[in-house]
Design a protein around this motif. Structure first.
Motif, mmCIF file in Angstrom:
data_model
loop_
_atom_site.group_PDB
_atom_site.id
_atom_site.type_symbol
_atom_site.label_atom_id
_atom_site.label_comp_id
_atom_site.label_asym_id
_atom_site.label_seq_id
_atom_site.Cartn_x
_atom_site.Cartn_y
_atom_site.Cartn_z
ATOM 1 N N TYR A 131 0.817 -1.216 0.000
ATOM 2 C CA TYR A 131 0.000 0.000 0.000
ATOM 3 C C TYR A 131 0.850 1.265 0.000
ATOM 4 O O TYR A 131 0.345 2.365 -0.234
ATOM 5 N N TYR A 132 2.149 1.106 0.248
ATOM 6 C CA TYR A 132 3.070 2.249 0.246
ATOM 7 C C TYR A 132 4.398 1.775 -0.305
ATOM 8 O O TYR A 132 4.887 0.703 0.066
ATOM 9 N N HIS A 171 3.073 -3.124 3.755
ATOM 10 C CA HIS A 171 2.112 -4.110 3.276
ATOM 11 C C HIS A 171 0.943 -4.268 4.246
ATOM 12 O O HIS A 171 1.022 -3.876 5.409
ATOM 13 N N ALA A 179 -2.911 3.375 4.722
ATOM 14 C CA ALA A 179 -3.470 2.066 4.379
ATOM 15 C C ALA A 179 -4.987 2.144 4.232
ATOM 16 O O ALA A 179 -5.570 1.528 3.323
ATOM 17 N N PHE A 207 -5.762 3.657 0.901
ATOM 18 C CA PHE A 207 -5.498 2.702 -0.173
ATOM 19 C C PHE A 207 -6.626 1.678 -0.269
ATOM 20 O O PHE A 207 -7.083 1.335 -1.371
ATOM 21 N N ILE A 208 -7.064 1.169 0.871
ATOM 22 C CA ILE A 208 -8.145 0.172 0.885
ATOM 23 C C ILE A 208 -9.426 0.764 0.319
ATOM 24 O O ILE A 208 -10.136 0.120 -0.474
ATOM 25 N N ASN A 250 -9.328 1.033 -3.362
ATOM 26 C CA ASN A 250 -9.426 -0.275 -4.010
ATOM 27 C C ASN A 250 -10.537 -1.119 -3.381
ATOM 28 O O ASN A 250 -10.422 -2.346 -3.285
ATOM 29 N N SER A 265 -4.236 10.379 -2.573
ATOM 30 C CA SER A 265 -5.360 9.444 -2.620
ATOM 31 C C SER A 265 -6.639 10.217 -2.908
ATOM 32 O O SER A 265 -6.776 11.387 -2.542
#
Length: 311
Positions: free
Chosen positions: A62-63, A71, A139, A142-143, A146, A188
């Protein structure tokens, strides 16, 4: 042969780039079991039950920059399109532990109809406060970006943490959309806002009559309270609790020091008519979530709360 050596050299550099930070392995399930088994001879290391249609994706990046990758592990039911999500933060005194320690709890909660994410974040040997908080918030973004891939509803996100991870979960939830706690370098389309907090034996205030925080906290917070009182205050979720705080569940052991500031926070939540629950697992040690019979109680308390908030 020359080509092989070039590939090997590049691979070695990649490994080196990912290994330039110190790792403290003192906090593990096995070491904790060894400390507790004499006093609690009936305990067993908990095992997760993976449901038939549940899947796991390990080490999602994620980064990523030239120095470091971060991760998370994703757990979700592949046959359901949009589950509420649970962001999971491991404990270890802000210094030790790893995301694998959340696997069993993640499997259990996933089997009850949730998408779970066990997050890797930078610990105090590598980066001091507030970097780990930034990492978890990144994170979350990112989640959400996605959400379809991970079968998660971005408008139903809870953050759950254990021990020092519980402290971080409470801080993340009480600083929703506070730019002072955001990594401005991370781009983001989503926010890091969460809609519920589950604090499993994590403190709410570093400087408090119930608190016994010392060297581990000082190392993360860049100094003792006398040296850096502002960080001790700003890192305390109690300092940020207000009318915008999401509903919160406290799951606690029998040790008061691990919920320092909790009752003060509940008073603020009550004033603002924000829902909260307290569940105390009687006669349990800290780190009870690693072991049966306490893991089962932790899962029941967690999913009942999540069902109330999200379903």
């Amino acid at each position: 042969m020359k080509r092989f050596l070039i590939v090997l050299l590049l691979f070695s550099k990649s490994i080196t780039a990912q290994s330039q930070y110190a790792i403290d392995t003192s906090y593990t399930v096995k070491s904790t079991y060894g400390k507790l088994i004499k006093k609690y001879p009936f305990i067993k290391i908990a095992q997760g039950n993976k449901a038939v249609n549940d899947t796991q994706i390990q080490n999602v990046v994620y980064y990523n920059d030239t120095k470091r990758m971060l991760h998370f592990d994703a757990f979700f039911n592949k046959d359901k399109k949009r589950n509420p999500g649970v962001i999971m933060i491991h404990g270890g005194g802000w210094r030790s532990g790893n995301k694998d320690q959340m696997k069993v709890l993640a499997q259990e909660i996933t089997s009850k109809g949730y998408s779970c994410f066990a997050i890797e974040y930078r610990l105090s040997l590598e980066a001091k406060y507030p970097q780990g908080v930034y990492d978890v918030k990144n994170a979350i973004k990112f989640i959400k970006d996605n959400a379809k891939r991970f079968h998660v509803d971005p408008d139903k996100i809870a953050v759950l943490g254990c021990s020092s991870g519980g402290q971080m979960a409470a801080l993340i939830g009480t600083t929703n959309e506070d730019l002072a706690f955001e990594d401005v370098q991370y781009k983001s389309k989503s926010s890091s806002k969460v809609h519920a907090i589950i604090d499993v034996d994590g403190i709410l205030a570093f400087k408090h009559p119930e608190s016994q925080e010392a060297e581990m906290a000082a190392f993360w917070l860049k100094g003792t309270y006398d040296e850096n009182p502002e960080n001790w205050k700003q890192a305390s979720a109690l300092s940020h609790a207000n009318k915008n705080t999401p509903p919160i569940l406290f799951i606690n052991s029998s040790f008061d020091r691990f919920h320092a500031g909790r009752d003060d926070m509940i008073a603020i939540l009550d004033q603002n008519k924000i829902y909260s629950e307290v569940k105390t697992i009687q006669d349990s040690p800290h780190s009870f979530w690693f072991f049966q019979p306490w893991l089962e109680q932790t899962v029941v308390y967690t999913t009942e709360f999540l069902d109330r908030i999200f379903k």
